[in-house]
Scaffold this motif. Structure first.
Motif, PDB file in Angstrom:
ATOM      1  N   LYS A 177      -9.469   5.084  -0.271  1.00 39.81           N
ATOM      2  CA  LYS A 177      -8.213   4.315  -0.380  1.00 39.81           C
ATOM      3  C   LYS A 177      -8.595   2.901  -0.134  1.00 39.81           C
ATOM      4  N   TYR A 208       0.270   3.481  -2.805  1.00 36.17           N
ATOM      5  CA  TYR A 208      -0.761   4.370  -2.957  1.00 36.17           C
ATOM      6  C   TYR A 208      -0.526   5.729  -2.720  1.00 36.17           C
ATOM      7  N   MET A 223      -7.835  -0.221  -2.761  1.00 43.35           N
ATOM      8  CA  MET A 223      -7.123  -1.242  -2.856  1.00 43.35           C
ATOM      9  C   MET A 223      -7.948  -2.583  -2.776  1.00 43.35           C
ATOM     10  N   GLU A 283       0.992  -1.353  -0.170  1.00 45.06           N
ATOM     11  CA  GLU A 283      -0.013  -0.160   0.135  1.00 45.06           C
ATOM     12  C   GLU A 283       0.758   1.161  -0.248  1.00 45.06           C
TER      13      GLU A 283
END
Length: 309
Positions: A47, A24, A51, A21
């Motif tokens: 988010k 991101y 994801m 992550e």
């Protein structure tokens, strides 16, 4: 030496990496776009939503661009050809736009949001699962976002056959098809006003890139201003870029240079002088997430536009 070849030359299991992550990171413009499109206003919730879809897509095929959240970047709207592309959509009658290798359809959705007529747009990719996940990502359905999708292998002539480019003296003899009725790209021959192909050509070997270029050229309308544009990995001089090295085992990607890309389209794909080719090169600082201690930490990206004269 082995090539990284999209979905046709599968990555060995030890090259595949868990999702991370830390890759991101939406900038302000990207965050605003995704909030507007999904209706999710909370940053943390957005988010987690992105994801979750990323994880599903990575199980379909673990493309590195999915792992590094490339689909969240506003790629198409930051290409130098984008303004001319949007103008084409506003000024030409029935300006068919094909996004090939469209994955989730995020570039299509950006173009439609910026005014390109949705009824003239079509997406295509090898995996329809990605397109379906695009509906999940953007919280739409085929009814609420009715842009059609045609799945298929771009190297299969039943889906996309190579034909010579059409010219003002050799116009297509068939009428433009109903986009929603298409089961392959072949009926689009000579009728497409704009083709977007980003992070697509570099998936394939040099000879395969030549084949794809010929195939896409056969779809393009001979009307002046018709364009093929996008971006992909490149090098200052054409050749192989090593993207993974483990001892004697190397995995490489063939990359055109702006000069070789221009020569390919203006003189090989099209007759010399039939098109204008623009290509710019940018060096980005970006860890090579195919990994390996010797992997390059920078990447040359070429933005390009081929325009019919």
């Amino acid at each position: 030496m082995t090539y990284y070849d999209g979905g046709t030359n599968l990555l060995p299991a030890h090259y595949l990496q868990a999702l991370d992550e830390s890759f991101y990171g939406l900038d302000a413009e990207e965050a605003a776009f995704y909030k507007q499109q999904t209706g999710i206003q909370d940053d943390a919730e957005l988010k987690q939503h992105i994801m979750a879809v990323q994880a599903k897509a990575y199980s379909v095929f673990p493309y590195p661009c999915i792992r590094r959240f490339a689909f969240t970047q506003l790629k198409i709207s930051r290409l130098f050809a984008y303004r001319g592309f949007l103008n084409l959509g506003k000024t030409r009658k029935s300006p068919i736009f094909l996004d090939i290798g469209c994955c989730f359809g995020n570039d299509i959705r950006k173009a439609v949001a910026d005014g390109y007529p949705a009824e003239c747009v079509i997406g295509s990719d090898l995996q329809k699962d990605f397109w379906n996940l695009g509906h999940e990502l953007f919280r739409t359905t085929p009814e609420t976002f009715p842009v059609p999708f045609v799945g298929g292998d771009a190297f299969n002539p039943e889906h996309l056959a190579v034909v010579p480019p059409f010219t003002p003296a050799n116009q297509p003899t068939t009428p433009p098809p109903d986009l929603k009725s298409l089961t392959s790209l072949n009926p689009l021959r000579g009728h497409v006003s704009a083709i977007h192909a980003s992070s697509f050509f570099h998936l394939f070997r040099e000879d395969s890139q030549l084949h794809l270029a010929r195939a896409l050229a056969g779809l393009l309308s001979p009307e002046p201003g018709s364009m093929i544009f996008g971006s992909h990995a490149s090098l200052p001089e054409k050749g192989l870029r090593v993207i993974r090295k483990d001892g004697d085992d190397k995995r490489s990607m063939f990359c055109h240079s702006p000069e070789s890309w221009t020569e390919l389209w203006d003189g090989v794909i099209f007759e010399k002088g039939e098109v204008k080719v623009e290509a710019t090169l940018k060096l980005l600082q970006r860890p090579n997430i195919l990994l390996g201690e010797d992997a390059a930490q920078t990447a040359h990206i070429m933005s390009y536009c081929i325009t019919r004269l």
